[in-house]
Design a protein around this motif. Structure first.
Motif, PDB file in Angstrom:
ATOM      1  N   GLN A 272       0.834  -1.205   0.000  1.00 40.55           N
ATOM      2  CA  GLN A 272       0.000   0.000   0.000  1.00 40.55           C
ATOM      3  C   GLN A 272       0.867   1.253   0.000  1.00 40.55           C
ATOM      4  N   ALA A 273       1.936   1.256   0.796  1.00 36.81           N
ATOM      5  CA  ALA A 273       2.821   2.426   0.884  1.00 36.81           C
ATOM      6  C   ALA A 273       3.476   2.702  -0.467  1.00 36.81           C
ATOM      7  N   CYS A 274       3.890   1.647  -1.160  1.00 34.40           N
ATOM      8  CA  CYS A 274       4.522   1.830  -2.475  1.00 34.40           C
ATOM      9  C   CYS A 274       3.571   2.493  -3.457  1.00 34.40           C
ATOM     10  N   SER A 275       2.292   2.224  -3.304  1.00 33.38           N
ATOM     11  CA  SER A 275       1.289   2.815  -4.187  1.00 33.38           C
ATOM     12  C   SER A 275       0.926   4.231  -3.755  1.00 33.38           C
ATOM     13  N   VAL A 276       0.690   4.409  -2.467  1.00 38.37           N
ATOM     14  CA  VAL A 276       0.211   5.697  -1.949  1.00 38.37           C
ATOM     15  C   VAL A 276       1.292   6.776  -1.985  1.00 38.37           C
ATOM     16  N   LEU A 277       2.529   6.400  -1.722  1.00 40.74           N
ATOM     17  CA  LEU A 277       3.605   7.387  -1.558  1.00 40.74           C
ATOM     18  C   LEU A 277       4.467   7.571  -2.798  1.00 40.74           C
ATOM     19  N   GLU A 278       4.045   6.988  -3.900  1.00 37.58           N
ATOM     20  CA  GLU A 278       4.872   6.972  -5.109  1.00 37.58           C
ATOM     21  C   GLU A 278       5.284   8.372  -5.570  1.00 37.58           C
ATOM     22  N   GLU A 279       4.404   9.360  -5.415  1.00 34.18           N
ATOM     23  CA  GLU A 279       4.678  10.714  -5.909  1.00 34.18           C
ATOM     24  C   GLU A 279       5.189  11.659  -4.826  1.00 34.18           C
ATOM     25  N   VAL A 280       5.432  11.166  -3.636  1.00 37.06           N
ATOM     26  CA  VAL A 280       5.874  12.036  -2.540  1.00 37.06           C
ATOM     27  C   VAL A 280       7.372  12.295  -2.659  1.00 37.06           C
ATOM     28  N   ASP A 281       7.760  13.571  -2.547  1.00 39.83           N
ATOM     29  CA  ASP A 281       9.171  13.943  -2.637  1.00 39.83           C
ATOM     30  C   ASP A 281       9.967  13.375  -1.471  1.00 39.83           C
ATOM     31  N   ASP A 282      11.249  13.167  -1.693  1.00 37.76           N
ATOM     32  CA  ASP A 282      12.211  12.716  -0.685  1.00 37.76           C
ATOM     33  C   ASP A 282      11.954  11.277  -0.225  1.00 37.76           C
ATOM     34  N   ILE A 283      11.177  10.528  -1.008  1.00 42.47           N
ATOM     35  CA  ILE A 283      10.996   9.101  -0.756  1.00 42.47           C
ATOM     36  C   ILE A 283      11.421   8.349  -2.014  1.00 42.47           C
ATOM     37  N   ALA A 284      12.318   7.384  -1.850  1.00 44.03           N
ATOM     38  CA  ALA A 284      12.829   6.605  -2.996  1.00 44.03           C
ATOM     39  C   ALA A 284      12.322   5.179  -2.923  1.00 44.03           C
ATOM     40  N   PHE A 285      12.094   4.582  -4.092  1.00 44.32           N
ATOM     41  CA  PHE A 285      11.672   3.183  -4.189  1.00 44.32           C
ATOM     42  C   PHE A 285      12.682   2.440  -5.060  1.00 44.32           C
ATOM     43  N   CYS A 286      13.313   1.426  -4.487  1.00 46.11           N
ATOM     44  CA  CYS A 286      14.316   0.634  -5.204  1.00 46.11           C
ATOM     45  C   CYS A 286      13.828  -0.809  -5.321  1.00 46.11           C
ATOM     46  N   THR A 287      13.942  -1.358  -6.509  1.00 42.83           N
ATOM     47  CA  THR A 287      13.571  -2.749  -6.731  1.00 42.83           C
ATOM     48  C   THR A 287      14.817  -3.541  -7.109  1.00 42.83           C
ATOM     49  N   LEU A 288      15.176  -4.481  -6.262  1.00 42.86           N
ATOM     50  CA  LEU A 288      16.302  -5.369  -6.527  1.00 42.86           C
ATOM     51  C   LEU A 288      15.763  -6.674  -7.111  1.00 42.86           C
ATOM     52  N   THR A 289      16.553  -7.313  -7.952  1.00 41.47           N
ATOM     53  CA  THR A 289      16.092  -8.512  -8.652  1.00 41.47           C
ATOM     54  C   THR A 289      17.062  -9.668  -8.419  1.00 41.47           C
ATOM     55  N   GLY A 290      16.777 -10.774  -9.079  1.00 37.68           N
ATOM     56  CA  GLY A 290      17.670 -11.929  -8.991  1.00 37.68           C
ATOM     57  C   GLY A 290      19.079 -11.611  -9.453  1.00 37.68           C
ATOM     58  N   ASN A 291      19.235 -10.599 -10.318  1.00 35.78           N
ATOM     59  CA  ASN A 291      20.566 -10.208 -10.782  1.00 35.78           C
ATOM     60  C   ASN A 291      21.406  -9.588  -9.670  1.00 35.78           C
ATOM     61  N   ASP A 292      20.751  -9.181  -8.582  1.00 37.06           N
ATOM     62  CA  ASP A 292      21.455  -8.538  -7.470  1.00 37.06           C
ATOM     63  C   ASP A 292      21.740  -9.500  -6.324  1.00 37.06           C
ATOM     64  N   VAL A 293      21.389 -10.766  -6.490  1.00 35.97           N
ATOM     65  CA  VAL A 293      21.652 -11.758  -5.447  1.00 35.97           C
ATOM     66  C   VAL A 293      23.153 -11.994  -5.351  1.00 35.97           C
ATOM     67  N   VAL A 294      23.689 -11.858  -4.146  1.00 37.10           N
ATOM     68  CA  VAL A 294      25.138 -12.021  -3.944  1.00 37.10           C
ATOM     69  C   VAL A 294      25.441 -13.148  -2.962  1.00 37.10           C
ATOM     70  N   ARG A 295      24.487 -14.023  -2.716  1.00 36.23           N
ATOM     71  CA  ARG A 295      24.729 -15.217  -1.922  1.00 36.23           C
ATOM     72  C   ARG A 295      25.233 -16.329  -2.844  1.00 36.23           C
ATOM     73  N   HIS A 296      25.139 -17.543  -2.380  1.00 39.74           N
ATOM     74  CA  HIS A 296      25.510 -18.709  -3.191  1.00 39.74           C
ATOM     75  C   HIS A 296      24.809 -18.627  -4.542  1.00 39.74           C
ATOM     76  N   SER A 297      25.504 -19.010  -5.608  1.00 38.43           N
ATOM     77  CA  SER A 297      24.940 -18.915  -6.959  1.00 38.43           C
ATOM     78  C   SER A 297      23.621 -19.668  -7.083  1.00 38.43           C
ATOM     79  N   LEU A 298      23.456 -20.714  -6.291  1.00 41.47           N
ATOM     80  CA  LEU A 298      22.221 -21.486  -6.343  1.00 41.47           C
ATOM     81  C   LEU A 298      21.027 -20.666  -5.856  1.00 41.47           C
ATOM     82  N   VAL A 299      21.268 -19.710  -4.943  1.00 42.52           N
ATOM     83  CA  VAL A 299      20.180 -18.849  -4.471  1.00 42.52           C
ATOM     84  C   VAL A 299      19.616 -18.042  -5.624  1.00 42.52           C
ATOM     85  N   ALA A 300      20.490 -17.485  -6.461  1.00 38.19           N
ATOM     86  CA  ALA A 300      20.038 -16.724  -7.625  1.00 38.19           C
ATOM     87  C   ALA A 300      19.211 -17.605  -8.560  1.00 38.19           C
ATOM     88  N   ALA A 301      19.644 -18.855  -8.735  1.00 33.39           N
ATOM     89  CA  ALA A 301      18.911 -19.779  -9.602  1.00 33.39           C
ATOM     90  C   ALA A 301      17.535 -20.097  -9.019  1.00 33.39           C
TER      91      ALA A 301
END
Length: 313
Positions: A272-301
């Protein structure tokens, strides 16, 4: 042409890899000609690629000098990070966040660097992504770095106390003993960055506070770095309550993984917060994906397999 020289005191195999495996990884990612003669690396070709390759090899030398054992995956992430940020070697070194026992904690992927930059430049940052992408770990490192630089006076770590699909029933002991198992991931991240004696001192002096989300009601958190972990398990009321605790001189980081919610997603305060606050200044939304997994390679898989299955559904 650009030349990068490996110091005589550093075996070339630590930079180029056993049987040149790291060098081959670099060559596969670039069309520029790379010629190695002993400790000398000549780079000849496209101006932009030459600059990027100079950054990559300079960083590989620095990491090898610091004692890190590099893998082809590490090199691939370094190349991605260099291409994304177009950084000079010094800029990458400046991104070291906190160091314990000589080990640097820093973003390793382009997504992680964007996340770190968002924390620096915003009062509130939301980070959504799967397990192993460093959401909580990097936020903790940023908090420790800010405390060390005296930009804040305390760190507040919190998460909702929700059982992960199991009914554990009544837990014996004091309130602290009942809550500790839920807070353990936060303690684990702390212990990876600080000496246990330091942690105990900071906890006993309330410089670092670890508490359930329910304990945040009615408070105003000034000059603090506040991290809300496992935010996908917050209700909409809890999320609103938490966000309104923000005080002067403070930062908030909210992390969560929508694929591992222990409450119905339709009632998740994070979504809900990601939807409601999307246009509010000084708030950032970052989406990390499987490409950003830095654990064991099997975790990314595993993450990629689940994401693929959800897309099919």
């Amino acid at each position: 042409m650009i030349n990068v020289t490996i110091p005589d005191s550093l075996p070339a195999a630590l930079v180029l890899g056993q049987d040149d495996c790291l060098l081959r990884t670099v060559q596969d990612k670039f069309s520029t000609r790379i010629t190695v003669r002993g400790n000398s690396i000549d780079i000849d070709g496209n101006t932009i690629e030459c600059a990027q390759l100079s950054t990559v090899f300079t960083e590989l030398i620095r990491l090898a000098q610091s004692g890190e054992v590099l893998t082809p995956s590490d090199v691939e992430r370094l190349i991605e990070l260099t291409r994304c940020s177009d950084c000079a070697p010094k800029a990458l070194r400046d991104d070291v966040l906190y160091s314990f026992q000589g080990r640097a904690v820093r973003p390793k992927t382009a997504g992680q660097k964007a996340y770190v930059d968002a924390i620096r430049s915003h009062s509130i940052t939301f980070a959504l992504g799967p397990a192993g992408t460093g959401k909580t770990y990097l936020a903790m490192a940023m908090a420790m770095a800010a405390l060390k630089r005296k930009e804040i006076t305390r760190i507040v770590l919190t998460r909702p106390v929700v059982e992960a699909g199991e009914n554990l029933g009544f837990l014996p002991g004091t309130l602290t003993e009942k809550i500790d198992p839920y807070m353990r991931p936060l303690y684990d991240a702390l212990s990876d960055m600080m000496d246990p004696v330091q942690i105990n001192d900071l906890l006993s002096n309330d410089v670092i506070e670890i508490a359930p989300l329910a304990f945040m009601r009615g408070r105003t958190l000034n000059n603090a770095f506040v991290i809300l972990d496992e935010a996908q398990n917050t209700t909409q009321e809890q999320m609103k309550m938490f966000l309104t605790r923000l005080g002067f001189g403070s930062k908030m980081v909210i992390t969560g993984d929508r694929s591992q919610s222990d409450i119905p997603l339709r009632s998740s305060g994070l979504l809900q917060a990601c939807s409601v606050l999307e246009e509010v200044d000084d708030i950032a939304f970052c989406t990390l994906t499987g490409n950003d997994v830095v654990r064991h390679s099997l975790v990314a898989a595993i993450v990629a397999a689940y994401e693929h299955a959800q897309e099919k559904e």
